[in-house]
Scaffold this motif. Structure first.
Motif, PDB file in Angstrom:
ATOM      1  N   ASP A 100     107.691 -29.810  25.061  1.00 43.13           N
ATOM      2  CA  ASP A 100     108.086 -28.655  25.929  1.00 43.13           C
ATOM      3  C   ASP A 100     108.858 -28.110  24.871  1.00 43.13           C
ATOM      4  N   ASP A 101     109.859 -27.093  25.292  1.00 41.80           N
ATOM      5  CA  ASP A 101     110.605 -26.198  24.193  1.00 41.80           C
ATOM      6  C   ASP A 101     111.711 -27.268  23.865  1.00 41.80           C
ATOM      7  N   GLY A 102     111.481 -27.513  22.471  1.00 38.03           N
ATOM      8  CA  GLY A 102     112.740 -28.629  21.898  1.00 38.03           C
ATOM      9  C   GLY A 102     112.382 -30.006  22.258  1.00 38.03           C
ATOM     10  N   VAL A 103     111.469 -30.414  22.985  1.00 37.28           N
ATOM     11  CA  VAL A 103     111.053 -32.105  23.321  1.00 37.28           C
ATOM     12  C   VAL A 103     109.734 -32.305  22.494  1.00 37.28           C
ATOM     13  N   TYR A 104     109.738 -33.444  22.016  1.00 40.01           N
ATOM     14  CA  TYR A 104     108.448 -33.953  21.145  1.00 40.01           C
ATOM     15  C   TYR A 104     108.077 -35.240  21.678  1.00 40.01           C
ATOM     16  N   GLU A 105     106.987 -35.790  21.760  1.00 37.25           N
ATOM     17  CA  GLU A 105     106.573 -36.957  22.305  1.00 37.25           C
ATOM     18  C   GLU A 105     106.040 -37.774  21.036  1.00 37.25           C
ATOM     19  N   ASN A 106     106.676 -39.040  20.854  1.00 38.92           N
ATOM     20  CA  ASN A 106     106.246 -39.876  19.782  1.00 38.92           C
ATOM     21  C   ASN A 106     104.966 -40.651  20.466  1.00 38.92           C
ATOM     22  N   VAL A 107     103.877 -40.108  19.808  1.00 39.80           N
ATOM     23  CA  VAL A 107     102.541 -40.917  20.407  1.00 39.80           C
ATOM     24  C   VAL A 107     102.213 -41.879  19.899  1.00 39.80           C
ATOM     25  N   THR A 108     102.944 -42.339  18.634  1.00 34.43           N
ATOM     26  CA  THR A 108     102.968 -43.590  17.707  1.00 34.43           C
ATOM     27  C   THR A 108     104.160 -44.737  18.057  1.00 34.43           C
ATOM     28  N   ALA A 109     104.853 -44.329  18.996  1.00 34.71           N
ATOM     29  CA  ALA A 109     106.024 -45.318  19.136  1.00 34.71           C
ATOM     30  C   ALA A 109     105.899 -46.643  19.496  1.00 34.71           C
ATOM     31  N   SER A 110     106.592 -47.446  18.908  1.00 34.99           N
ATOM     32  CA  SER A 110     106.579 -48.927  18.880  1.00 34.99           C
ATOM     33  C   SER A 110     107.299 -49.306  20.040  1.00 34.99           C
ATOM     34  N   ASP A 111     107.371 -50.633  20.435  1.00 31.97           N
ATOM     35  CA  ASP A 111     108.086 -50.972  21.724  1.00 31.97           C
ATOM     36  C   ASP A 111     109.499 -50.715  21.966  1.00 31.97           C
ATOM     37  N   LYS A 112     110.181 -50.662  20.453  1.00 31.73           N
ATOM     38  CA  LYS A 112     111.655 -50.317  20.479  1.00 31.73           C
ATOM     39  C   LYS A 112     111.979 -49.007  20.172  1.00 31.73           C
ATOM     40  N   GLU A 113     110.986 -48.144  19.974  1.00 30.75           N
ATOM     41  CA  GLU A 113     111.369 -46.673  19.630  1.00 30.75           C
ATOM     42  C   GLU A 113     111.238 -45.889  20.846  1.00 30.75           C
ATOM     43  N   SER A 114     111.802 -44.734  21.178  1.00 30.83           N
ATOM     44  CA  SER A 114     111.854 -43.678  22.277  1.00 30.83           C
ATOM     45  C   SER A 114     110.568 -43.041  22.258  1.00 30.83           C
ATOM     46  N   ARG A 115     110.039 -42.781  23.345  1.00 28.41           N
ATOM     47  CA  ARG A 115     108.566 -41.937  23.367  1.00 28.41           C
ATOM     48  C   ARG A 115     109.185 -40.484  23.329  1.00 28.41           C
ATOM     49  N   ILE A 116     110.180 -40.052  23.925  1.00 28.47           N
ATOM     50  CA  ILE A 116     110.573 -38.700  23.801  1.00 28.47           C
ATOM     51  C   ILE A 116     111.491 -38.611  22.758  1.00 28.47           C
ATOM     52  N   VAL A 117     111.279 -37.517  22.020  1.00 32.04           N
ATOM     53  CA  VAL A 117     112.170 -37.189  20.899  1.00 32.04           C
ATOM     54  C   VAL A 117     112.925 -35.839  21.084  1.00 32.04           C
ATOM     55  N   LYS A 118     114.296 -35.799  20.840  1.00 32.73           N
ATOM     56  CA  LYS A 118     115.008 -34.451  21.281  1.00 32.73           C
ATOM     57  C   LYS A 118     115.829 -34.140  19.663  1.00 32.73           C
ATOM     58  N   PRO A 119     115.504 -33.099  19.142  1.00 33.74           N
ATOM     59  CA  PRO A 119     115.969 -32.576  18.019  1.00 33.74           C
ATOM     60  C   PRO A 119     117.753 -32.564  18.275  1.00 33.74           C
ATOM     61  N   GLY A 120     118.210 -33.226  17.099  1.00 30.57           N
ATOM     62  CA  GLY A 120     119.788 -33.425  17.190  1.00 30.57           C
ATOM     63  C   GLY A 120     120.208 -34.737  17.739  1.00 30.57           C
ATOM     64  N   ASP A 121     119.515 -35.296  18.678  1.00 35.41           N
ATOM     65  CA  ASP A 121     119.697 -36.700  19.303  1.00 35.41           C
ATOM     66  C   ASP A 121     119.209 -37.560  18.262  1.00 35.41           C
ATOM     67  N   ARG A 122     119.884 -38.277  17.511  1.00 35.78           N
ATOM     68  CA  ARG A 122     119.474 -39.375  16.501  1.00 35.78           C
ATOM     69  C   ARG A 122     118.939 -40.560  17.264  1.00 35.78           C
ATOM     70  N   SER A 123     119.655 -40.731  18.257  1.00 34.49           N
ATOM     71  CA  SER A 123     118.959 -42.154  19.174  1.00 34.49           C
ATOM     72  C   SER A 123     117.680 -42.304  19.371  1.00 34.49           C
ATOM     73  N   THR A 124     117.026 -41.054  19.682  1.00 39.04           N
ATOM     74  CA  THR A 124     115.510 -40.671  19.958  1.00 39.04           C
ATOM     75  C   THR A 124     114.547 -40.610  18.739  1.00 39.04           C
ATOM     76  N   TYR A 125     115.166 -40.720  17.500  1.00 42.62           N
ATOM     77  CA  TYR A 125     114.508 -40.311  16.384  1.00 42.62           C
ATOM     78  C   TYR A 125     113.487 -41.705  16.095  1.00 42.62           C
ATOM     79  N   PRO A 126     112.453 -41.381  15.653  1.00 40.39           N
ATOM     80  CA  PRO A 126     111.562 -42.874  15.138  1.00 40.39           C
ATOM     81  C   PRO A 126     112.435 -43.778  14.363  1.00 40.39           C
TER      82      PRO A 126
END
Length: 112
Positions: free
Chosen positions: A78-104
């Motif tokens: 979506d606009d400004g929303v990314y999906e981490n399709v290679t996320a491991s168990d401890k990583e967030s599947r949804i990545v939001k720019p500016g929100d470091r807690s969602t980064y890989p």
């Protein structure tokens, strides 16, 4: 160790060899000794030359390939929303720019 291709103009043969980068191969006899084969009718002193060849490159073809190689693949959803399709168990599947807690988790993927 690197893989090299050598060409012998005396017999028009190309031979693939694995040896150290500092090793010099100048004759057909030396080349045959490395690959453990008989020189045949070609003189052992016949010169050979190393050919320029492209290195083998592995290109990831699936998300699992990216993940096993230590990469993260983000797909824009979506606009400004990314999906981490290679996320491991401890990583967030949804990545939001500016929100470091969602980064890989790059620290676990990048080594020294």
């Amino acid at each position: 160790m690197p893989i090299y291709d050598y060409f012998c103009p005396s017999n028009n043969q190309t031979v693939e060899v694995i040896h150290g980068i500092n090793e010099k191969v100048e004759t057909w006899g030396e080349l045959c000794a490395i690959v453990q084969r008989e020189p045949g009718e070609t003189a052992a002193s016949a010169p050979v030359r190393r050919l320029i060849s492209a290195p083998a490159v592995m290109v990831p073809t699936s998300n699992n390939d990216y993940k096993s190689m230590g990469f993260s693949k983000l797909v824009k959803r979506d606009d400004g929303v990314y999906e981490n399709v290679t996320a491991s168990d401890k990583e967030s599947r949804i990545v939001k720019p500016g929100d470091r807690s969602t980064y890989p988790d790059f620290k676990s993927k990048v080594g020294d």
